[in-house]
Structures are given as structure tokens and as C-alpha cells.
Design a protein around this motif. Structure first.
Motif, PDB file in Angstrom:
ATOM      1  N   SER A 109      61.823 -21.332   2.679  1.00  0.00           N
ATOM      2  CA  SER A 109      62.528 -22.481   3.265  1.00  0.00           C
ATOM      3  C   SER A 109      61.900 -22.871   4.596  1.00  0.00           C
ATOM      4  CB  SER A 109      64.009 -22.152   3.472  1.00  0.00           C
ATOM      5  OG  SER A 109      64.636 -21.962   2.242  1.00  0.00           O
ATOM      6  N   GLN A 110      61.556 -21.885   5.408  1.00  0.00           N
ATOM      7  CA  GLN A 110      60.895 -22.169   6.685  1.00  0.00           C
ATOM      8  C   GLN A 110      59.537 -22.819   6.461  1.00  0.00           C
ATOM      9  OE1 GLN A 110      60.698 -18.358   8.599  1.00  0.00           O
ATOM     10  NE2 GLN A 110      62.770 -18.499   9.440  1.00  0.00           N
ATOM     11  N   VAL A 120      51.690 -37.669   0.520  1.00  0.00           N
ATOM     12  CA  VAL A 120      51.121 -37.864   1.853  1.00  0.00           C
ATOM     13  C   VAL A 120      50.854 -39.353   2.087  1.00  0.00           C
ATOM     14  CG1 VAL A 120      50.083 -35.560   1.937  1.00  0.00           C
ATOM     15  CG2 VAL A 120      48.747 -37.471   1.052  1.00  0.00           C
ATOM     16  N   ARG A 121      50.612 -39.700   3.342  1.00  0.00           N
ATOM     17  CA  ARG A 121      50.287 -41.089   3.703  1.00  0.00           C
ATOM     18  C   ARG A 121      49.014 -41.517   2.974  1.00  0.00           C
ATOM     19  NH1 ARG A 121      53.707 -41.945   7.833  1.00  0.00           N
ATOM     20  NH2 ARG A 121      54.130 -40.236   9.240  1.00  0.00           N
ATOM     21  N   LYS A 122      48.890 -42.818   2.750  1.00  0.00           N
ATOM     22  CA  LYS A 122      47.728 -43.301   1.998  1.00  0.00           C
ATOM     23  C   LYS A 122      46.420 -43.123   2.754  1.00  0.00           C
ATOM     24  CE  LYS A 122      48.963 -48.044   3.107  1.00  0.00           C
ATOM     25  NZ  LYS A 122      49.334 -49.314   2.532  1.00  0.00           N
ATOM     26  N   ASP A 123      46.472 -42.995   4.090  1.00  0.00           N
ATOM     27  CA  ASP A 123      45.243 -42.793   4.862  1.00  0.00           C
ATOM     28  C   ASP A 123      44.980 -41.311   5.177  1.00  0.00           C
ATOM     29  OD1 ASP A 123      47.452 -42.643   6.516  1.00  0.00           O
ATOM     30  OD2 ASP A 123      46.419 -43.487   8.260  1.00  0.00           O
ATOM     31  N   ALA A 124      45.762 -40.409   4.597  1.00  0.00           N
ATOM     32  CA  ALA A 124      45.634 -38.973   4.872  1.00  0.00           C
ATOM     33  C   ALA A 124      44.413 -38.381   4.178  1.00  0.00           C
ATOM     34  CB  ALA A 124      46.881 -38.245   4.414  1.00  0.00           C
ATOM     35  N   ASP A 125      43.859 -37.344   4.777  1.00  0.00           N
ATOM     36  CA  ASP A 125      42.765 -36.577   4.177  1.00  0.00           C
ATOM     37  C   ASP A 125      43.404 -35.555   3.231  1.00  0.00           C
ATOM     38  OD1 ASP A 125      40.662 -34.945   3.504  1.00  0.00           O
ATOM     39  OD2 ASP A 125      39.978 -34.623   5.570  1.00  0.00           O
ATOM     40  N   MET A 180      56.835 -30.069   5.881  1.00  0.00           N
ATOM     41  CA  MET A 180      57.432 -31.385   6.145  1.00  0.00           C
ATOM     42  C   MET A 180      57.116 -31.879   7.553  1.00  0.00           C
ATOM     43  SD  MET A 180      58.798 -32.760   3.556  1.00  0.00           S
ATOM     44  CE  MET A 180      59.615 -34.103   4.399  1.00  0.00           C
ATOM     45  N   SER A 181      56.864 -30.959   8.478  1.00  0.00           N
ATOM     46  CA  SER A 181      56.572 -31.364   9.855  1.00  0.00           C
ATOM     47  C   SER A 181      55.099 -31.740  10.062  1.00  0.00           C
ATOM     48  CB  SER A 181      56.971 -30.256  10.833  1.00  0.00           C
ATOM     49  OG  SER A 181      56.108 -29.146  10.687  1.00  0.00           O
ATOM     50  N   LEU A 182      54.251 -31.544   9.067  1.00  0.00           N
ATOM     51  CA  LEU A 182      52.855 -31.958   9.177  1.00  0.00           C
ATOM     52  C   LEU A 182      52.789 -33.488   9.259  1.00  0.00           C
ATOM     53  CD1 LEU A 182      51.156 -29.575   6.568  1.00  0.00           C
ATOM     54  CD2 LEU A 182      51.142 -29.351   9.060  1.00  0.00           C
ATOM     55  N   ASP A 183      51.867 -33.995  10.048  1.00  0.00           N
ATOM     56  CA  ASP A 183      51.789 -35.428  10.336  1.00  0.00           C
ATOM     57  C   ASP A 183      51.691 -36.307   9.097  1.00  0.00           C
ATOM     58  OD1 ASP A 183      52.012 -35.067  13.065  1.00  0.00           O
ATOM     59  OD2 ASP A 183      49.841 -34.904  13.359  1.00  0.00           O
ATOM     60  N   ASP A 184      50.848 -35.940   8.155  1.00  0.00           N
ATOM     61  CA  ASP A 184      50.582 -36.810   7.016  1.00  0.00           C
ATOM     62  C   ASP A 184      51.567 -36.646   5.859  1.00  0.00           C
ATOM     63  OD1 ASP A 184      48.392 -37.890   8.310  1.00  0.00           O
ATOM     64  OD2 ASP A 184      47.017 -36.380   7.515  1.00  0.00           O
ATOM     65  N   VAL A 185      52.439 -35.645   5.912  1.00  0.00           N
ATOM     66  CA  VAL A 185      53.345 -35.359   4.794  1.00  0.00           C
ATOM     67  C   VAL A 185      54.576 -36.260   4.862  1.00  0.00           C
ATOM     68  CG1 VAL A 185      54.817 -33.611   3.725  1.00  0.00           C
ATOM     69  CG2 VAL A 185      52.554 -32.980   4.570  1.00  0.00           C
ATOM     70  N   LEU A 186      54.849 -36.947   3.759  1.00  0.00           N
ATOM     71  CA  LEU A 186      56.014 -37.826   3.662  1.00  0.00           C
ATOM     72  C   LEU A 186      57.153 -37.181   2.877  1.00  0.00           C
ATOM     73  CD1 LEU A 186      54.137 -41.147   2.804  1.00  0.00           C
ATOM     74  CD2 LEU A 186      55.060 -40.440   5.030  1.00  0.00           C
ATOM     75  N   GLU A 187      56.795 -36.387   1.856  1.00  0.00           N
ATOM     76  CA  GLU A 187      57.830 -35.867   0.960  1.00  0.00           C
ATOM     77  C   GLU A 187      57.298 -34.658   0.200  1.00  0.00           C
ATOM     78  OE1 GLU A 187      60.490 -37.614  -2.768  1.00  0.00           O
ATOM     79  OE2 GLU A 187      58.596 -38.575  -2.284  1.00  0.00           O
ATOM     80  N   ILE A 188      58.203 -33.739  -0.087  1.00  0.00           N
ATOM     81  CA  ILE A 188      57.906 -32.610  -0.974  1.00  0.00           C
ATOM     82  C   ILE A 188      58.905 -32.692  -2.118  1.00  0.00           C
ATOM     83  CG2 ILE A 188      57.864 -30.107  -1.235  1.00  0.00           C
ATOM     84  CD1 ILE A 188      57.271 -29.903   1.725  1.00  0.00           C
ATOM     85  N   ARG A 236      45.843 -27.039   4.694  1.00  0.00           N
ATOM     86  CA  ARG A 236      46.927 -26.670   5.623  1.00  0.00           C
ATOM     87  C   ARG A 236      48.124 -26.096   4.869  1.00  0.00           C
ATOM     88  NH1 ARG A 236      47.070 -31.806   9.765  1.00  0.00           N
ATOM     89  NH2 ARG A 236      45.271 -31.183  11.011  1.00  0.00           N
ATOM     90  N   ILE A 237      48.490 -26.756   3.794  1.00  0.00           N
ATOM     91  CA  ILE A 237      49.653 -26.307   3.018  1.00  0.00           C
ATOM     92  C   ILE A 237      49.364 -24.952   2.363  1.00  0.00           C
ATOM     93  CG2 ILE A 237      51.135 -26.847   1.054  1.00  0.00           C
ATOM     94  CD1 ILE A 237      50.581 -29.864   1.786  1.00  0.00           C
ATOM     95  N   SER A 238      48.185 -24.805   1.798  1.00  0.00           N
ATOM     96  CA  SER A 238      47.804 -23.524   1.174  1.00  0.00           C
ATOM     97  C   SER A 238      47.847 -22.391   2.187  1.00  0.00           C
ATOM     98  CB  SER A 238      46.406 -23.618   0.573  1.00  0.00           C
ATOM     99  OG  SER A 238      46.393 -24.513  -0.499  1.00  0.00           O
ATOM    100  N   ASN A 239      47.334 -22.646   3.385  1.00  0.00           N
ATOM    101  CA  ASN A 239      47.331 -21.612   4.425  1.00  0.00           C
ATOM    102  C   ASN A 239      48.738 -21.216   4.844  1.00  0.00           C
ATOM    103  OD1 ASN A 239      44.560 -21.393   4.493  1.00  0.00           O
ATOM    104  ND2 ASN A 239      44.311 -22.902   6.112  1.00  0.00           N
TER     105      ASN A 239
END
Length: 185
Positions: free
Chosen positions: A114-115, A150-155, A121-129, A162-165
Motif C-alpha cells: 500500500s505504501q 502516465v502523462r502523454k509526454d512521460a518517458d 502515485m506520487s511520481l510526477d508522470d503517474v496519473l493512475e494505477i 522507477r516503479i520496478s525499483n
């Protein structure tokens, strides 16, 4: 009439052999530090089974003593007590196995997951999980899958790394599907 003398002798011999077997199996388990949780868990289950059988044989030995002193009524009473004892020992193993087979979220890491979802969710480019699912593949092996929008301009590769880590310390395998904003609309 119950032949309690031979039953008692067989139960006592079986009890001694099981204690010897438990000592053989538990020694490497207690003395080695292994990082392989699955092997430790399997060894623990073997030792638990041997000890359970040992206690059953010891109870059978006591039951034969009770039969000699109190008559044949002690036999069914001891059998009921042994059955209740075995059920109480087997219940946690059955519950753990059911949680694995039903692919429920592992209770031991539920709070951590959960954490980590909050951190994603707090990552800049993430919009939804969405569609996140985490489960135990086998004892000590946790896996999961999720879709991250993620945002359309996200890498995408950076977001994926980042998520995997974030999850890599607690999950042995994670499938992440990255979707761009407005994808599929």
C-alpha cells in the motif's frame, strides 16, 4: 478388549524415531543462515509434520496407559483429544495454503505494498494505477501485476524503471503495463 501393551510399545518406538528424525531435519535449519526462504519454509514444514506425528504417537502411548488404568472408555476419549489436537495444528498450514491457492494479497507485505502504491502515485508522470494484483506464488515468493497510466509526454522507460525499483525489494516478479494518457480513446 484392546491389546494396549503392544500398541503402547509401538507408539513409544515410533515417538523416539520421530524425535530422532526431527533433530536430523531441524539441525541444518537452525544452524545455517540461508537466504532461500522457500527452502527454510519447506524444512520448517517437514519438522512441524514430524513433531506433530511425534506428539500423536506420544498421545497414543498415554492413551494405552489410560486404557490399562481406566478401561476401554479411555480409547475413544483419547482419540477425540488427539483428533482435536491435530486439527488445531493443521489449521494454520491449511489457511496458509488456501491464501496461496486463492491468490490473495500476502498479509506479511500488504502494508508495504500500500505504501509503495502511494509512492508510485506520487511520481510526477503517474496519473493512475489500476488493476493491481499482488499474490504469493509459493511460500516466500511474492509476485504482482499492475497497469500504470502516465502523462502523454512521460518517458515510459524511466517510469517503468522507477516503479520496478520501488517494488523490487519485496516482489520477485512484477508485470507493469505502462499506458500513455489518452491511449485507446
Amino acid at each position: 478388549d484392546v491389546m494396549s501393551d503392544s500398541i503402547g510399545l509401538i507408539a513409544f518406538i515410533g515417538f523416539c524415531l520421530n524425535i530422532f528424525g526431527a533433530l536430523l531435519f531441524s539441525k541444518p535449519y537452525l544452524l545455517t543462515e540461508t537466504k532461500n526462504y522457500t527452502n527454510q519454509n519447506n524444512t520448517y514444514e517437514v519438522v512441524q509434520r514430524i513433531l506433530t506425528e511425534s506428539i500423536s504417537l506420544f498421545a497414543a502411548f498415554i492413551a494405552t496407559w489410560c486404557i490399562n488404568w481406566f478401561g476401554s472408555i479411555a480409547d475413544p476419549l483419547c482419540a477425540i483429544l488427539i483428533s482435536l489436537f491435530l486439527i488445531s495444528i493443521a489449521w494454520p498450514l491449511a489457511k496458509s495454503t488456501a491464501r496461496i491457492l486463492l491468490q490473495t494479497v500476502p498479509a506479511s507485505i500488504e502494508g508495504i505494498l500500500s505504501q509503495q502504491i502511494g509512492q508510485v502515485m506520487s511520481l510526477d508522470d503517474v496519473l493512475e494505477i489500476k488493476n493491481q494484483h499482488f499474490w504469493t506464488f509459493s511460500p516466500g515468493v511474492f509476485v504482482g501485476s499492475l497497469i500504470v497510466r502516465v502523462r502523454k509526454d512521460a518517458d515510459e522507460k524511466l517510469a517503468l524503471n522507477r516503479i520496478s525499483n520501488l517494488f523490487s525489494r519485496h516482489l520477485q516478479h512484477l508485470t507493469i503495463q505502462i499506458e500513455k494518457e489518452n491511449w485507446g480513446h
